[in-house]
Design a protein around this motif. Structure first.
Motif, short mmCIF file in Angstrom:
data_model
loop_
_atom_site.label_atom_id
_atom_site.label_comp_id
_atom_site.label_asym_id
_atom_site.label_seq_id
_atom_site.Cartn_x
_atom_site.Cartn_y
_atom_site.Cartn_z
N TYR A 117 0.84 -1.18 0.00
CA TYR A 117 0.00 0.00 0.00
C TYR A 117 0.88 1.24 0.00
O TYR A 117 1.87 1.30 0.74
CB TYR A 117 -0.88 -0.03 1.25
N GLY A 118 0.55 2.20 -0.84
CA GLY A 118 1.33 3.42 -0.87
C GLY A 118 0.76 4.43 -1.82
O GLY A 118 -0.32 4.23 -2.39
N TYR A 119 1.46 5.52 -2.00
CA TYR A 119 1.06 6.56 -2.95
C TYR A 119 2.30 7.22 -3.50
O TYR A 119 3.39 7.08 -2.95
CB TYR A 119 0.12 7.58 -2.29
N GLY A 120 2.14 7.90 -4.61
CA GLY A 120 3.27 8.59 -5.23
C GLY A 120 4.36 7.65 -5.70
O GLY A 120 5.51 8.05 -5.82
N GLY A 121 4.01 6.40 -5.96
CA GLY A 121 4.98 5.42 -6.45
C GLY A 121 5.84 4.79 -5.38
O GLY A 121 6.81 4.08 -5.70
N ARG A 122 5.51 5.02 -4.09
CA ARG A 122 6.30 4.44 -2.98
C ARG A 122 5.36 3.76 -1.99
O ARG A 122 4.28 4.26 -1.71
CB ARG A 122 7.08 5.53 -2.26
N THR A 123 5.81 2.64 -1.45
CA THR A 123 5.01 1.96 -0.43
C THR A 123 5.11 2.72 0.89
O THR A 123 6.05 3.51 1.10
CB THR A 123 5.48 0.52 -0.20
N GLN A 124 4.19 2.44 1.77
CA GLN A 124 4.24 3.08 3.09
C GLN A 124 5.47 2.63 3.87
O GLN A 124 6.09 3.43 4.57
CB GLN A 124 2.96 2.78 3.88
N ASN A 125 5.81 1.35 3.79
CA ASN A 125 7.01 0.89 4.48
C ASN A 125 8.27 1.51 3.88
O ASN A 125 9.23 1.81 4.60
CB ASN A 125 7.10 -0.64 4.47
N GLY A 126 8.28 1.73 2.56
CA GLY A 126 9.40 2.43 1.92
C GLY A 126 9.51 3.87 2.41
O GLY A 126 10.60 4.36 2.68
N TRP A 128 8.44 4.94 5.34
CA TRP A 128 8.88 4.86 6.73
C TRP A 128 10.39 4.65 6.79
O TRP A 128 11.10 5.32 7.56
CB TRP A 128 8.16 3.75 7.48
N ALA A 129 10.89 3.71 6.00
CA ALA A 129 12.32 3.42 6.00
C ALA A 129 13.15 4.64 5.59
O ALA A 129 14.21 4.91 6.19
CB ALA A 129 12.62 2.24 5.07
N ALA A 130 12.68 5.40 4.61
CA ALA A 130 13.42 6.60 4.19
C ALA A 130 13.42 7.67 5.27
O ALA A 130 14.40 8.38 5.44
CB ALA A 130 12.79 7.16 2.91
N ALA A 131 12.34 7.74 6.05
CA ALA A 131 12.24 8.74 7.12
C ALA A 131 12.97 8.32 8.39
O ALA A 131 13.25 9.13 9.25
CB ALA A 131 10.78 9.01 7.44
N HIS A 132 13.28 7.01 8.50
CA HIS A 132 13.92 6.47 9.71
C HIS A 132 15.12 5.60 9.33
O HIS A 132 15.12 4.40 9.56
CB HIS A 132 12.92 5.62 10.52
N PRO A 133 16.17 6.22 8.75
CA PRO A 133 17.33 5.40 8.35
C PRO A 133 18.00 4.76 9.57
O PRO A 133 18.07 5.36 10.63
CB PRO A 133 18.25 6.42 7.66
N GLY A 134 18.44 3.53 9.35
CA GLY A 134 19.01 2.72 10.42
C GLY A 134 20.32 3.19 10.89
O GLY A 134 20.88 2.98 11.86
#
Length: 134
Positions: A117-126, A128-134
């Protein structure tokens, strides 16, 4: 980034309802589920009353309105208490807008997997991962 679809019928057509229903759905998503209204999409459709059946009858024949609200969110982002409060508030809010409702009006808080599930060509988990880099 919720997607909300609302279908409804009323005994008498009321074109003024669509923007009011859209506002209600987005506001309840923000107030009850903590969703960002700036990325909330809402589709409101008035259904043909002769095509809406509950128990084999058209609710509008009995002077009743009816609705279906499908609210898609990312799984794991809300608690049972939050979704319960949303369902209750959605029924009450729609009744305030549409008038007397048939009891069988449904609200589905559809919790979709963040990888599907997502919008703008990106999933929600994607996202989240971009906003919270490990």
């Amino acid at each position: 980034m919720p997607m909300i679809i609302v279908r409804y019928v009323t005994p008498t057509p009321r074109p003024d309802l669509r923007p009011r229903i859209a506002e209600l759905a987005a506001r309840l998503g923000a107030d009850k589920l903590g969703k960002d209204a700036s990325v909330t999409a809402v589709l409101v459709e008035e259904a043909d009353p002769k095509g809406w059946f509950t128990g084999g009858r058209n609710p509008t024949d009995d002077g009743l309105s009816a609705f279906w609200m499908d609210f898609t969110i990312t799984a794991g982002t809300n608690t049972k208490a939050e979704t319960t409060a949303f369902v209750k508030a959605a029924f009450e809010g729609m009744e305030a807008l549409l008038g007397r409702l048939h009891e069988e009006c449904y609200v589905l808080v559809h919790a979709a997997d963040g990888d599907a599930y997502g919008y703008g060509g990106r999933t929600q988990n994607g996202r989240w991962a971009a906003a919270h880099p490990g």
